[in-house]
Design an enzyme around this catalytic site. Structure first.
Site, mmCIF file in Angstrom:
data_model
loop_
_atom_site.group_PDB
_atom_site.id
_atom_site.type_symbol
_atom_site.label_atom_id
_atom_site.label_comp_id
_atom_site.label_asym_id
_atom_site.label_seq_id
_atom_site.Cartn_x
_atom_site.Cartn_y
_atom_site.Cartn_z
ATOM 1 N N CYS A 118 0.817 -1.228 0.000
ATOM 2 C CA CYS A 118 0.000 0.000 0.000
ATOM 3 C C CYS A 118 0.845 1.270 0.000
ATOM 4 O O CYS A 118 0.318 2.362 -0.247
ATOM 5 C CB CYS A 118 -0.940 -0.016 1.194
ATOM 6 N N HIS A 259 -3.461 7.142 2.141
ATOM 7 C CA HIS A 259 -3.830 5.831 1.600
ATOM 8 C C HIS A 259 -5.222 5.481 2.118
ATOM 9 O O HIS A 259 -5.550 5.727 3.276
ATOM 10 C CB HIS A 259 -2.805 4.796 2.055
ATOM 11 N N ASN A 289 -9.971 -0.415 -0.929
ATOM 12 C CA ASN A 289 -8.513 -0.321 -0.900
ATOM 13 C C ASN A 289 -7.951 -0.889 -2.209
ATOM 14 O O ASN A 289 -7.988 -2.098 -2.419
ATOM 15 C CB ASN A 289 -7.988 -1.093 0.313
HETATM 16 O O1 UT7 Z 1 -3.799 -1.241 3.332
HETATM 17 C C1 UT7 Z 1 -3.025 -2.183 3.990
HETATM 18 C C2 UT7 Z 1 -3.198 -2.033 5.404
HETATM 19 N N1 UT7 Z 1 -4.446 -2.606 5.823
HETATM 20 C C3 UT7 Z 1 -5.193 -1.957 6.685
HETATM 21 O O2 UT7 Z 1 -4.844 -0.857 7.025
HETATM 22 C C4 UT7 Z 1 -6.382 -2.649 7.248
HETATM 23 C C5 UT7 Z 1 -6.317 -2.619 8.739
HETATM 24 N N2 UT7 Z 1 -7.388 -3.273 9.447
HETATM 25 C C6 UT7 Z 1 -8.694 -2.868 9.375
HETATM 26 O O3 UT7 Z 1 -9.043 -1.993 8.614
HETATM 27 C C7 UT7 Z 1 -9.656 -3.445 10.363
HETATM 28 O O4 UT7 Z 1 -8.962 -4.187 11.331
HETATM 29 C C8 UT7 Z 1 -10.755 -4.385 9.717
HETATM 30 C C9 UT7 Z 1 -11.725 -3.534 8.922
HETATM 31 C C10 UT7 Z 1 -10.086 -5.419 8.852
HETATM 32 C C11 UT7 Z 1 -11.561 -5.056 10.824
HETATM 33 O O5 UT7 Z 1 -12.140 -4.082 11.685
HETATM 34 P P1 UT7 Z 1 -12.004 -4.228 13.274
HETATM 35 O O6 UT7 Z 1 -12.766 -3.123 13.852
HETATM 36 O O7 UT7 Z 1 -10.536 -4.312 13.590
HETATM 37 O O8 UT7 Z 1 -12.763 -5.582 13.539
HETATM 38 P P2 UT7 Z 1 -12.205 -6.887 14.269
HETATM 39 O O9 UT7 Z 1 -11.185 -7.550 13.414
HETATM 40 O O10 UT7 Z 1 -11.842 -6.532 15.675
HETATM 41 O O11 UT7 Z 1 -13.494 -7.741 14.298
HETATM 42 C C12 UT7 Z 1 -14.641 -7.360 15.079
HETATM 43 C C13 UT7 Z 1 -15.726 -8.400 14.842
HETATM 44 C C14 UT7 Z 1 -15.220 -9.825 14.933
HETATM 45 O O12 UT7 Z 1 -16.215 -10.606 15.545
HETATM 46 P P3 UT7 Z 1 -16.118 -11.022 17.093
HETATM 47 O O13 UT7 Z 1 -14.841 -11.778 17.195
HETATM 48 O O14 UT7 Z 1 -16.110 -9.748 17.842
HETATM 49 O O15 UT7 Z 1 -17.344 -11.852 17.275
HETATM 50 C C15 UT7 Z 1 -15.071 -10.224 13.503
HETATM 51 O O16 UT7 Z 1 -15.223 -11.615 13.316
HETATM 52 O O17 UT7 Z 1 -16.232 -8.228 13.517
HETATM 53 C C16 UT7 Z 1 -16.228 -9.493 12.872
HETATM 54 N N3 UT7 Z 1 -16.040 -9.283 11.424
HETATM 55 C C17 UT7 Z 1 -17.065 -9.019 10.607
HETATM 56 N N4 UT7 Z 1 -18.382 -8.860 10.821
HETATM 57 C C18 UT7 Z 1 -19.153 -8.587 9.762
HETATM 58 C C19 UT7 Z 1 -14.899 -9.326 10.703
HETATM 59 N N5 UT7 Z 1 -15.168 -9.086 9.410
HETATM 60 C C20 UT7 Z 1 -16.496 -8.901 9.321
HETATM 61 C C21 UT7 Z 1 -17.368 -8.628 8.255
HETATM 62 N N6 UT7 Z 1 -18.684 -8.466 8.530
HETATM 63 N N7 UT7 Z 1 -16.923 -8.484 6.983
#
Ligand code: UT7
Length: 335
Positions: A118, A259, A289
Site C-alpha cells: 500500500c 492511503h 482499498n
Molecule cells: O492497506 C493495507 C493495510 N491494511 C489496513 O490498514 C487494514 C487494517 N485493518 C482494518 O481496517 C480493520 O482491522 C478491519 C476492517 C479489517 C476489521 O475491523 P475491526 O474493527 O478491527 O474488527 P475486528 O477484526 O476486531 O473484528 C470485530 C468483529 C469480529 O467478531 P467477534 O470476534 O467480535 O465476534 C469479527 O469476526 O467483527 C467481525 N467481522 C465481521 N463482521 C461482519 C470481521 N469481518 C467482518 C465482516 N462483517 N466483513
C-alpha cells in the site's frame, strides 16, 4: 524548511486514472459471506469497489497511463522511464512495466516494477523524483496499479470486503522553481511486520504446488487488528514528522492525501496532524482499498474536481504490508 541540496525539483505535471466498470457493492457481499452493509460502512467507510473481469494489472496501468498521456498531450516517445508500483504483477517476470511500455508504445522508455504494497505509490514517487532531480530523466511516469481481486479469498470475510481494483498515474517533470514539486519525503520499512499481512505462496520460498493451493496460500492473509494498530501509529507518526521537517502546521496544509485502507485510520491520522476533515481527500467509499492506486486516484479526482491550486501544500501518507510506510510533502505545481 529542511531542504535537500538539489538543482531542480520533480513536479507532478499531469494525472490519469482508470477504474473498471464492474461494481461490487456491500449488498453483494451479504449474498456470499456472513456480513452486512452497516458493519462494512461503519468499520471501514467502504460502500463499493471495482473489479476487472478480463486481463491483468497491466491493463489497468495501461488505461490509466493512456488517460494521463491524452490529458497532458504527451507523446509516448518522449517518456524516459515508467515505474509501476504493484503487488499484483501480471506475472513474476517480465515486469508489468515492460508490458505497459509496449502497450503504450513508449519505445524510448525503460522501466521497472516496485513492490511496497500500500506504500507502493509513494515509494515509486520517491524513485521517480530521484531520476528527475539527478538529471537522468526529463519525463517519468509513476503508476500505482493493482488487481487485488486476483489475490483475494472471497470466503474470508475479514479481508475480502476491503479491496478493489484500479490504477492511476502521474507524470513527473523537472522544474527550476525549487518551491514547487516534491519537497520532502520520509520512507520506512520494517520487515518484522511480515507475518501479519502477506501472501504466503507463489514466490521462491513456497512455489505453487497442490499443497499451497489446497491450503489457500495464494491469497492475501491479514491479521486486521494488528495491521490496524500499526497503521494508525505509523501513518500518523510519519505525517507529523514530515510536517516538522517541512516546517508546516496543520493550517498550512491544503490537503492530506492518505492511503485509503480504512476511514478510521484516515480520521486518526488527520486528528494527529491537526487538519480539518474537509482538507482530507476521501474516495474509499467508491473504490475500497486499491493498494498502490489509492493515493494517485485521490490526486487525480481532487485535481480534476478543481480542488488543488498551484502552490498548495499537500501531504501524501501511506502504510502497508512489509511493513512499509511513509509520507511525502509536495507543493502542487499545475495551474
Ligand atoms: O492497506 C493495507 C493495510 N491494511 C489496513 O490498514 C487494514 C487494517 N485493518 C482494518 O481496517 C480493520 O482491522 C478491519 C476492517 C479489517 C476489521 O475491523 P475491526 O474493527 O478491527 O474488527 P475486528 O477484526 O476486531 O473484528 C470485530 C468483529 C469480529 O467478531 P467477534 O470476534 O467480535 O465476534 C469479527 O469476526 O467483527 C467481525 N467481522 C465481521 N463482521 C461482519 C470481521 N469481518 C467482518 C465482516 N462483517 N466483513
Amino acid at each position: 524548511m529542511q531542504k535537500r541540496n538539489k538543482f531542480r525539483t520533480a513536479v507532478i505535471t499531469g494525472v490519469g486514472m482508470y477504474v473498471p466498470e464492474k461494481v461490487l457493492d456491500n449488498k453483494y457481499f451479504e449474498s456470499i459471506i456472513d456480513t452486512n452493509d452497516e458493519w462494512i460502512r461503519a468499520r471501514t467507510g467502504i460502500k463499493e469497489r471495482r473489479i476487472l473481469e478480463e486481463g491483468g494489472t497491466s491493463i489497468l496501468a495501461t488505461k490509466a497511463i493512456e488517460d494521463l498521456l491524452e490529458s497532458t498531450n504527451t507523446d509516448p516517445l518522449d517518456i524516459d522511464a515508467i515505474i509501476v508500483a504493484t503487488v499484483t504483477p501480471d506475472m513474476l517476470f517480465p515486469a508489468t512495466a515492460c508490458l505497459v511500455q509496449d502497450n503504450i508504445g513508449a519505445k524510448n522508455a525503460w522501466g521497472y516494477d516496485l513492490s511496497a504494497a500500500c506504500s507502493g505509490f509513494i515509494f515509486a514517487l520517491q524513485s521517480g523524483t530521484s531520476l528527475i532531480e539527478s538529471g537522468q530523466c526529463e519525463k517519468v511516469v509513476v503508476v500505482g496499479a493493482d488487481k487485488m481481486s486476483s489475490i483475494i479469498d472471497y470466503t474470508d470475510r475479514n479481508t475480502c470486503i476491503l479491496f478493489g481494483d484500479g490504477a492511476s498515474a502521474v507524470l513527473l517533470e523537472p522544474s527550476n522553481d525549487l518551491d514547487i514539486g516534491i519537497q520532502n519525503s520520509i520512507l520506512r520499512t520494517d520487515g518484522s511486520g511480515r507475518d501479519v499481512l502477506r501472501m504466503k505462496a507463489g514466490g521462491s520460498l513456497h512455489p505453487a504446488s497442490h499443497e499451497t493451493i489446497d491450503n489457500r496460500e495464494h491469497f492475501v492473509y491479514q491479521d486486521g487488528k494488528s495491521v490496524f494498530k500499526a497503521a494508525v501509529k505509523g501513518m500518523a507518526d510519519v505525517a507529523v514528522e514530515i510536517m516538522e521537517k517541512s516546517g508546516l502546521t496543520g493550517e498550512d496544509i491544503a490537503y492530506l492525501v492518505p492511503h485509503q485502507a480504512n476511514l478510521r485510520i484516515i480520521d486518526a491520522t488527520a486528528r494527529r496532524m491537526g487538519i480539518n476533515p474537509e482538507r482530507v481527500t476521501i474516495n474509499i467509499e467508491k473504490y475500497g482499498n486499491t493498494t498502490a492506486a489509492t493515493i494517485p486516484l485521490c490526486l487525480t479526482e481532487y485535481y480534476r474536481d478543481g480542488k488543488f491550486k498551484k502552490g498548495d501544500n499537500i501531504i501524501l501518507s501511506a502504510f502497508g504490508g512489509g511493513f512499509t510506510w511513509g509520507a511525502v510533502h509536495l507543493v502542487w505545481g499545475i495551474e
